[in-house]
Write a protein that holds these residues in place. Structure first.
Motif, PDB file in Angstrom:
ATOM      1  N   LYS A  44      -9.008  56.083  13.213  1.00 37.44           N
ATOM      2  CA  LYS A  44      -9.575  56.425  11.910  1.00 37.44           C
ATOM      3  C   LYS A  44     -10.788  57.343  12.002  1.00 37.44           C
ATOM      4  O   LYS A  44     -11.340  57.738  10.988  1.00 37.44           O
ATOM      5  N   THR A  45     -11.215  57.670  13.241  1.00 37.01           N
ATOM      6  CA  THR A  45     -12.347  58.580  13.364  1.00 37.01           C
ATOM      7  C   THR A  45     -11.928  59.944  12.842  1.00 37.01           C
ATOM      8  O   THR A  45     -10.779  60.358  12.980  1.00 37.01           O
ATOM      9  N   LYS A  46     -12.846  60.655  12.229  1.00 38.12           N
ATOM     10  CA  LYS A  46     -12.543  61.936  11.610  1.00 38.12           C
ATOM     11  C   LYS A  46     -12.206  62.967  12.680  1.00 38.12           C
ATOM     12  O   LYS A  46     -13.030  63.240  13.563  1.00 38.12           O
ATOM     13  N   PRO A  47     -11.006  63.558  12.612  1.00 41.31           N
ATOM     14  CA  PRO A  47     -10.636  64.561  13.615  1.00 41.31           C
ATOM     15  C   PRO A  47     -11.357  65.889  13.375  1.00 41.31           C
ATOM     16  O   PRO A  47     -11.761  66.196  12.258  1.00 41.31           O
ATOM     17  N   GLU A  48     -11.506  66.645  14.431  1.00 44.31           N
ATOM     18  CA  GLU A  48     -12.092  67.973  14.330  1.00 44.31           C
ATOM     19  C   GLU A  48     -11.079  68.905  13.659  1.00 44.31           C
ATOM     20  O   GLU A  48      -9.876  68.684  13.740  1.00 44.31           O
ATOM     21  N   PRO A  49     -11.543  69.968  13.027  1.00 49.28           N
ATOM     22  CA  PRO A  49     -10.605  70.923  12.425  1.00 49.28           C
ATOM     23  C   PRO A  49      -9.679  71.521  13.478  1.00 49.28           C
ATOM     24  O   PRO A  49     -10.091  71.767  14.611  1.00 49.28           O
ATOM     25  N   THR A  50      -8.444  71.725  13.095  1.00 51.42           N
ATOM     26  CA  THR A  50      -7.447  72.277  14.011  1.00 51.42           C
ATOM     27  C   THR A  50      -7.633  73.787  14.122  1.00 51.42           C
ATOM     28  O   THR A  50      -7.700  74.469  13.097  1.00 51.42           O
ATOM     29  N   PRO A  51      -7.705  74.310  15.358  1.00 49.68           N
ATOM     30  CA  PRO A  51      -7.851  75.762  15.512  1.00 49.68           C
ATOM     31  C   PRO A  51      -6.555  76.468  15.124  1.00 49.68           C
ATOM     32  O   PRO A  51      -5.510  75.849  14.996  1.00 49.68           O
ATOM     33  N   TYR A 103     -14.618  56.922  23.620  1.00 50.78           N
ATOM     34  CA  TYR A 103     -14.400  57.637  22.374  1.00 50.78           C
ATOM     35  C   TYR A 103     -13.247  58.616  22.575  1.00 50.78           C
ATOM     36  O   TYR A 103     -12.930  58.991  23.718  1.00 50.78           O
ATOM     37  N   PRO A 104     -12.615  59.050  21.487  1.00 51.94           N
ATOM     38  CA  PRO A 104     -11.454  59.952  21.628  1.00 51.94           C
ATOM     39  C   PRO A 104     -11.746  61.201  22.448  1.00 51.94           C
ATOM     40  O   PRO A 104     -10.901  61.614  23.256  1.00 51.94           O
ATOM     41  N   ASP A 105     -12.926  61.810  22.283  1.00 50.54           N
ATOM     42  CA  ASP A 105     -13.218  63.019  23.046  1.00 50.54           C
ATOM     43  C   ASP A 105     -13.335  62.728  24.534  1.00 50.54           C
ATOM     44  O   ASP A 105     -12.918  63.537  25.376  1.00 50.54           O
ATOM     45  N   GLN A 106     -13.871  61.555  24.878  1.00 53.95           N
ATOM     46  CA  GLN A 106     -13.993  61.189  26.289  1.00 53.95           C
ATOM     47  C   GLN A 106     -12.617  60.976  26.915  1.00 53.95           C
ATOM     48  O   GLN A 106     -12.350  61.467  28.024  1.00 53.95           O
ATOM     49  N   ALA A 138     -15.751  68.529  30.565  1.00 53.72           N
ATOM     50  CA  ALA A 138     -16.878  67.630  30.835  1.00 53.72           C
ATOM     51  C   ALA A 138     -18.097  68.042  29.996  1.00 53.72           C
ATOM     52  O   ALA A 138     -18.804  67.196  29.445  1.00 53.72           O
ATOM     53  N   LYS A 139     -18.321  69.328  29.860  1.00 48.81           N
ATOM     54  CA  LYS A 139     -19.469  69.813  29.084  1.00 48.81           C
ATOM     55  C   LYS A 139     -19.318  69.479  27.602  1.00 48.81           C
ATOM     56  O   LYS A 139     -20.314  69.150  26.939  1.00 48.81           O
ATOM     57  N   LEU A 140     -18.107  69.542  27.073  1.00 48.50           N
ATOM     58  CA  LEU A 140     -17.909  69.208  25.656  1.00 48.50           C
ATOM     59  C   LEU A 140     -18.350  67.772  25.366  1.00 48.50           C
ATOM     60  O   LEU A 140     -19.013  67.502  24.362  1.00 48.50           O
ATOM     61  N   VAL A 141     -17.992  66.847  26.263  1.00 51.27           N
ATOM     62  CA  VAL A 141     -18.401  65.452  26.075  1.00 51.27           C
ATOM     63  C   VAL A 141     -19.907  65.323  26.273  1.00 51.27           C
ATOM     64  O   VAL A 141     -20.600  64.682  25.472  1.00 51.27           O
ATOM     65  N   SER A 142     -20.411  65.939  27.318  1.00 46.70           N
ATOM     66  CA  SER A 142     -21.852  65.882  27.587  1.00 46.70           C
ATOM     67  C   SER A 142     -22.656  66.420  26.413  1.00 46.70           C
ATOM     68  O   SER A 142     -23.642  65.812  25.989  1.00 46.70           O
ATOM     69  N   ASP A 143     -22.209  67.539  25.867  1.00 46.30           N
ATOM     70  CA  ASP A 143     -22.909  68.124  24.717  1.00 46.30           C
ATOM     71  C   ASP A 143     -22.876  67.174  23.521  1.00 46.30           C
ATOM     72  O   ASP A 143     -23.900  66.982  22.850  1.00 46.30           O
ATOM     73  N   ALA A 149     -22.208  68.317  19.134  1.00 48.99           N
ATOM     74  CA  ALA A 149     -20.746  68.313  19.106  1.00 48.99           C
ATOM     75  C   ALA A 149     -20.244  69.687  18.715  1.00 48.99           C
ATOM     76  O   ALA A 149     -20.803  70.353  17.852  1.00 48.99           O
ATOM     77  N   ARG A 150     -19.171  70.097  19.386  1.00 49.36           N
ATOM     78  CA  ARG A 150     -18.569  71.407  19.071  1.00 49.36           C
ATOM     79  C   ARG A 150     -17.196  71.216  18.488  1.00 49.36           C
ATOM     80  O   ARG A 150     -16.457  70.393  18.844  1.00 49.36           O
TER      81      ARG A 150
END
Length: 150
Positions: A44-51, A103-106, A138-143, A149-150
């Motif tokens: 249910k976490t809000k997904p990022e916009p699809t590229p 988390y989903p990004d991890q 790895a950088k995306l999660v670290s950021d 968040a990107r």
């Protein structure tokens, strides 16, 4: 007035950072049920916009050319998939054994990093793009953990 269920209590405890095994024990519920509640919450976490999607390959010979080039660079898809799936099983088993919640990004970053490792092991280990991709995931999660968040 709505009655508070064990599932409601479990959700509250997950939001406070408690682990699946701990919640199952605290509430006297089956581990699998607690895990399903956690998965439901993550979904249910809000997904990022699809590229924008990649261009469609409209001619079969274009696709064949792309697949042949990838096989030269990364090895066969079957060998790569075999290694990646085995590494993903190790990660999943460790998460269950250690009661690790990601988390989903991890989880996605680990998944993509493992895919890149499979490509490195079955193809050209000096292909720079594979190493840059690993660092990028790895950088995306670290950021995100640092509030960017990107």
């Amino acid at each position: 007035m709505k009655k508070t269920t064990k599932s409601d209590k479990a959700r509250e405890l997950f939001e406070k950072g408690h682990g699946t095994s701990e919640i199952a024990k605290m509430l006297g519920m089956n581990y699998g049920h607690a895990w399903n509640i956690r998965k439901e919450m993550l979904a249910k976490t809000k997904p990022e916009p699809t590229p924008e999607p990649a261009p469609v390959v409209d001619k079969p010979e274009q696709l064949e050319k792309i697949l042949d080039k990838r096989a030269e660079q990364y090895g066969t898809f079957m060998r790569n998939a075999d290694i990646a799936i085995k590494l993903k099983q190790v990660i999943h088993n460790a998460m269950v054994r250690e009661d690790t919640q990601l988390y989903p990004d991890q989880l996605q970053a680990l998944d993509m990093i493992v895919t890149k490792i499979g490509r490195i092991l079955t193809g050209n280990p000096s292909h720079l793009d594979s190493w840059i991709d690993i660092a990028g995931y790895a950088k995306l999660v670290s950021d995100r953990l640092q509030g960017n968040a990107r």
